[in-house]
Design a protein around this motif. Sequence first.
Motif, PDB file in Angstrom:
ATOM      1  N   HIS A  99      43.750  27.184  44.052  1.00 26.39           N
ATOM      2  CA  HIS A  99      43.826  28.637  43.960  1.00 26.39           C
ATOM      3  C   HIS A  99      44.574  29.066  42.694  1.00 26.39           C
ATOM      4  N   ASP A 100      45.539  28.276  42.247  1.00 23.42           N
ATOM      5  CA  ASP A 100      46.188  28.564  40.962  1.00 23.42           C
ATOM      6  C   ASP A 100      45.161  28.533  39.830  1.00 23.42           C
ATOM      7  N   CYS A 101      44.265  27.556  39.880  1.00 28.40           N
ATOM      8  CA  CYS A 101      43.228  27.450  38.851  1.00 28.40           C
ATOM      9  C   CYS A 101      42.315  28.670  38.873  1.00 28.40           C
ATOM     10  N   LEU A 102      41.855  29.056  40.061  1.00 24.58           N
ATOM     11  CA  LEU A 102      40.962  30.217  40.158  1.00 24.58           C
ATOM     12  C   LEU A 102      41.675  31.495  39.743  1.00 24.58           C
ATOM     13  N   ASP A 103      42.950  31.603  40.070  1.00 26.86           N
ATOM     14  CA  ASP A 103      43.719  32.780  39.663  1.00 26.86           C
ATOM     15  C   ASP A 103      43.769  32.867  38.135  1.00 26.86           C
ATOM     16  N   TRP A 104      44.013  31.744  37.472  1.00 31.77           N
ATOM     17  CA  TRP A 104      44.059  31.727  35.999  1.00 31.77           C
ATOM     18  C   TRP A 104      42.703  32.126  35.421  1.00 31.77           C
ATOM     19  N   LEU A 105      41.644  31.567  35.971  1.00 34.94           N
ATOM     20  CA  LEU A 105      40.308  31.839  35.439  1.00 34.94           C
ATOM     21  C   LEU A 105      39.889  33.288  35.645  1.00 34.94           C
ATOM     22  N   LYS A 106      40.258  33.876  36.775  1.00 36.73           N
ATOM     23  CA  LYS A 106      39.936  35.280  37.003  1.00 36.73           C
ATOM     24  C   LYS A 106      40.781  36.186  36.104  1.00 36.73           C
ATOM     25  N   ARG A 107      42.077  35.932  36.039  1.00 39.61           N
ATOM     26  CA  ARG A 107      42.973  36.780  35.234  1.00 39.61           C
ATOM     27  C   ARG A 107      42.600  36.776  33.765  1.00 39.61           C
ATOM     28  N   ASN A 108      42.099  35.651  33.279  1.00 41.63           N
ATOM     29  CA  ASN A 108      41.810  35.527  31.856  1.00 41.63           C
ATOM     30  C   ASN A 108      40.332  35.706  31.521  1.00 41.63           C
ATOM     31  N   HIS A 109      39.607  36.398  32.414  1.00 41.21           N
ATOM     32  CA  HIS A 109      38.246  36.876  32.153  1.00 41.21           C
ATOM     33  C   HIS A 109      37.227  35.749  31.981  1.00 41.21           C
ATOM     34  N   VAL A 110      37.493  34.600  32.554  1.00 38.68           N
ATOM     35  CA  VAL A 110      36.523  33.502  32.495  1.00 38.68           C
ATOM     36  C   VAL A 110      35.549  33.581  33.676  1.00 38.68           C
ATOM     37  N   ALA A 111      35.966  34.214  34.772  1.00 43.27           N
ATOM     38  CA  ALA A 111      35.169  34.248  35.998  1.00 43.27           C
ATOM     39  C   ALA A 111      34.708  35.663  36.320  1.00 43.27           C
ATOM     40  N   GLY A 112      34.094  36.321  35.365  1.00 50.07           N
ATOM     41  CA  GLY A 112      33.480  37.614  35.654  1.00 50.07           C
ATOM     42  C   GLY A 112      33.860  38.743  34.724  1.00 50.07           C
ATOM     43  N   ALA A 113      35.148  38.915  34.469  1.00 52.30           N
ATOM     44  CA  ALA A 113      35.611  40.125  33.790  1.00 52.30           C
ATOM     45  C   ALA A 113      35.196  40.201  32.326  1.00 52.30           C
ATOM     46  N   ALA A 114      34.713  39.103  31.753  1.00 50.92           N
ATOM     47  CA  ALA A 114      34.283  39.162  30.348  1.00 50.92           C
ATOM     48  C   ALA A 114      33.150  40.164  30.146  1.00 50.92           C
ATOM     49  N   TRP A 115      32.349  40.412  31.200  1.00 53.70           N
ATOM     50  CA  TRP A 115      31.249  41.371  31.065  1.00 53.70           C
ATOM     51  C   TRP A 115      31.753  42.806  30.930  1.00 53.70           C
ATOM     52  N   SER A 140      37.118  23.777  39.337  1.00 55.65           N
ATOM     53  CA  SER A 140      37.278  25.217  39.514  1.00 55.65           C
ATOM     54  C   SER A 140      36.434  26.022  38.526  1.00 55.65           C
ATOM     55  N   LEU A 141      35.900  25.360  37.513  1.00 51.79           N
ATOM     56  CA  LEU A 141      35.009  26.060  36.585  1.00 51.79           C
ATOM     57  C   LEU A 141      33.649  26.364  37.223  1.00 51.79           C
ATOM     58  N   CYS A 142      33.294  25.652  38.286  1.00 53.01           N
ATOM     59  CA  CYS A 142      32.007  25.921  38.938  1.00 53.01           C
ATOM     60  C   CYS A 142      31.968  27.328  39.530  1.00 53.01           C
ATOM     61  N   PRO A 143      32.930  27.732  40.369  1.00 53.33           N
ATOM     62  CA  PRO A 143      32.895  29.127  40.845  1.00 53.33           C
ATOM     63  C   PRO A 143      33.059  30.132  39.720  1.00 53.33           C
ATOM     64  N   ALA A 144      33.783  29.759  38.666  1.00 51.83           N
ATOM     65  CA  ALA A 144      33.929  30.676  37.535  1.00 51.83           C
ATOM     66  C   ALA A 144      32.586  30.941  36.871  1.00 51.83           C
ATOM     67  N   THR A 145      31.812  29.899  36.639  1.00 49.16           N
ATOM     68  CA  THR A 145      30.541  30.097  35.936  1.00 49.16           C
ATOM     69  C   THR A 145      29.497  30.737  36.842  1.00 49.16           C
ATOM     70  N   MET A 146      29.499  30.404  38.138  1.00 50.36           N
ATOM     71  CA  MET A 146      28.543  31.042  39.051  1.00 50.36           C
ATOM     72  C   MET A 146      28.782  32.547  39.136  1.00 50.36           C
ATOM     73  N   THR A 147      30.042  32.934  39.266  1.00 57.22           N
ATOM     74  CA  THR A 147      30.359  34.357  39.336  1.00 57.22           C
ATOM     75  C   THR A 147      29.999  35.055  38.034  1.00 57.22           C
ATOM     76  N   HIS A 148      30.352  34.448  36.916  1.00 59.35           N
ATOM     77  CA  HIS A 148      30.031  35.004  35.600  1.00 59.35           C
ATOM     78  C   HIS A 148      28.523  35.194  35.442  1.00 59.35           C
ATOM     79  N   ALA A 149      27.747  34.193  35.857  1.00 63.83           N
ATOM     80  CA  ALA A 149      26.303  34.235  35.639  1.00 63.83           C
ATOM     81  C   ALA A 149      25.601  35.206  36.574  1.00 63.83           C
ATOM     82  N   ALA A 150      26.170  35.460  37.748  1.00 65.05           N
ATOM     83  CA  ALA A 150      25.531  36.369  38.693  1.00 65.05           C
ATOM     84  C   ALA A 150      25.674  37.832  38.278  1.00 65.05           C
TER      85      ALA A 150
END
Length: 552
Positions: A99-115, A140-150
Motif C-alpha cells: 500500500h505504501d507503493c500504491l500510495d506513492w504511485l497515486k500521489r506522484n501521478h503515475v496511476a491516473g492523475a497524469a491525464w 505495484s506498477l501493474c495496477p498503476a498502468t491498468m488505471t492509467h490506461a483505462a
Amino acid sequence: MMTRATDLEATEGVFNQAPPLQDHNRYLGHAAMRDALARECGPAVAAAMEPALARLGEELASADWITRGELANRHPPELRLYDAQGRRLDRFDFHPAWHDCLDWLKRNHVAGAAWADEQPGAQTKRAALFQLFAEVECGSLCPATMTHAALPLLMREPALAEPWLRLALAPAHDPRFIPAAGKRGLLIGMGLTERQGGSDVRANISRADPAGDGWYRITGHKWFFSVAMSDAFLVTAQGADGLGCYFMPRFLPDGSLNALHLVRAKDKLGDRSNASAEVRFDGALALPLGEQGRGIATIIEMASYTRLDCANGSAGIMRAALAHALHHARHRQAFGKPLIAQPLMAQVLADMAVEVEGHVALCLRVAATLDRQRDDAAEAALKRLLTPVAKYWVCKRSPALVAEAMEVLGGNGYVEESPMPRLFRQSPLNAIWEGASNIMCLDVLRALARDKNAGAALAAELAPARGRHPAYDRHLDRLGKLLAAPQEADARRLTEAIALAVSAARLLQGDGIAGEAFCLGRLQEGAGSNAFGGGPALDTAALLQRARPDPP
C-alpha cells in the motif's frame, strides 16, 4: 585455547565486498534519462521538471524504499475467499509495504492523475517516474498502468464520470474494501484472457446478456485476472453484436458485492507482490464501454498505454540490474585491481550501458507521442507504430541483460539476499503481458498497412540523423528494403530494425558518446555479437562514468 581476534577476522570478517547500493539519487545518477527528457520535452521543460524528479529520485534510492520493495515481495498477497461465518469475501490482503507503493504511485501521478496534469511533458515525465519506480518494485506498477490506461476510455463515457472517473484521476490511494462512492481514490484492473484463447481474445466465450437499465450480466471466466483487488475491471464478453468491452464494478450501487468470484491466486514466477487470480463470473453486472461489438478496438486503445508501460518497466529493470553490476564492479577486487578496471569487464559493462541508453531513448520518445498526439497527426501515427516496436524490443532484451548483470555479481548475485533474483524473475514478464512478442510484431505490420501516415511519420523521424554516422546510414538503407515489402515471416527482423533505428536517431541528436557507441555496436554490419562485450572496442571509461548510478 582462545581464538585470536585476527583469526576471527580472517574467517568471518567481511572485506572485498561492495556496500549496499542505497542513499544515492536514481534520477540525478541516470544521465541517459536526463538527456532523453531534455531531448523529448525541450531543455526548459526538462529543467522545470528536474527539482521534483531529483527529489523523488533521492527518495526512491533510500534504504527505506529499498526495504519496502523487498517486503512487498517477501510477503505476497493472501487470498481470502470467505469470512468466519462463511460469507464470500473474494479479496486479497496485502502487506503494508504494498500500500505504501500504491500510495506513492497515486500521489506522484503515475496511476491516473497524469491525464489531468496540464503541465508540458506530463506523460513523458510520468514514463520517467514509471522507469525509476521499476528499479524499486514492479508488482505495484501493474495496477498503476491498468488505471492509467483505462482513463482515456472512461473520459468518453459520461455515465462513468461520477464517481469512477473522478476517483481514478484522484492522486490518492485508498486501500479500503468498500464501495467506490465512499473512497478517496480507486484502482481499475482488467480481465481479458480466457483459458481456451490466451492472446486470441476473439476466442473468448464469456457471455454478456442484457439485465435492464443499461446493465449486462456477465457469465463466464477469466484465466488471468489482473490486479484482482481493484475497485472495477474492464472485461470482455460476447454480446449479441459480438465481442464487447464492459465496465464491471466490484460493488454494486446498492453496496452489495458483485457476483465476481475469485477461484484461486496465480502462483507466478515473479511479480510476487501483485495479486493475479482466476475468476468466475456468476451473472456479474457490468456496463458497456465503447461501441457494442467493438470490444477489440476498445481494448487495443487501452493496450496502447499498457504496452508502453511494459517497455518502461523493462527499461527500469535493466537500469536497476546495470546499476548493481556497476556498483559491484567498482568495489570488488580481483586479480589485483577492481573488476571495473579489468579491460574485458569494462567492455562488457560499457556495452550493457549502451544497451540501456538505447532503451531509455526509445521509451521516452514513444512517451512523448502521448503528449503530442492530440494536435499532431504524425505523432499519433508514430504512437500507433512505435508502441508495439518498443514493447517487443525493450521487453525482449531485458532477460539477457539482467542475466549478464547477475553474472557480474557472481555467486553473490545468485542468492536471495541479493536484489538480482527478483529482477531476474521479473525480467521475462513484460514480454508476455499485454500481447507476447509475435503479437507485437504482427501489430507493427498492421500499423504500417492500415495507417498510410505511419511509414511517412517514421521516415520523417529517422531522416534528421542521416549523415551523422555511416553505420546508421547503411542501417536505414537496409530498413528501407524491409519496409518496401514487409512479410509476416520477417516481422521480428523488421520490428527490431525499427527499434534500433529510432534509438540510434535519438542518441545521435546529442553530442555525447552514446550515439557513436550505439551505432558501432548495434548497427555496423559484422561488428555485432550475441554476447554483451563481444562487439568493437568502446570508450569504456567515458561510458562507464556516464552510466555510474552514484556519480561523484
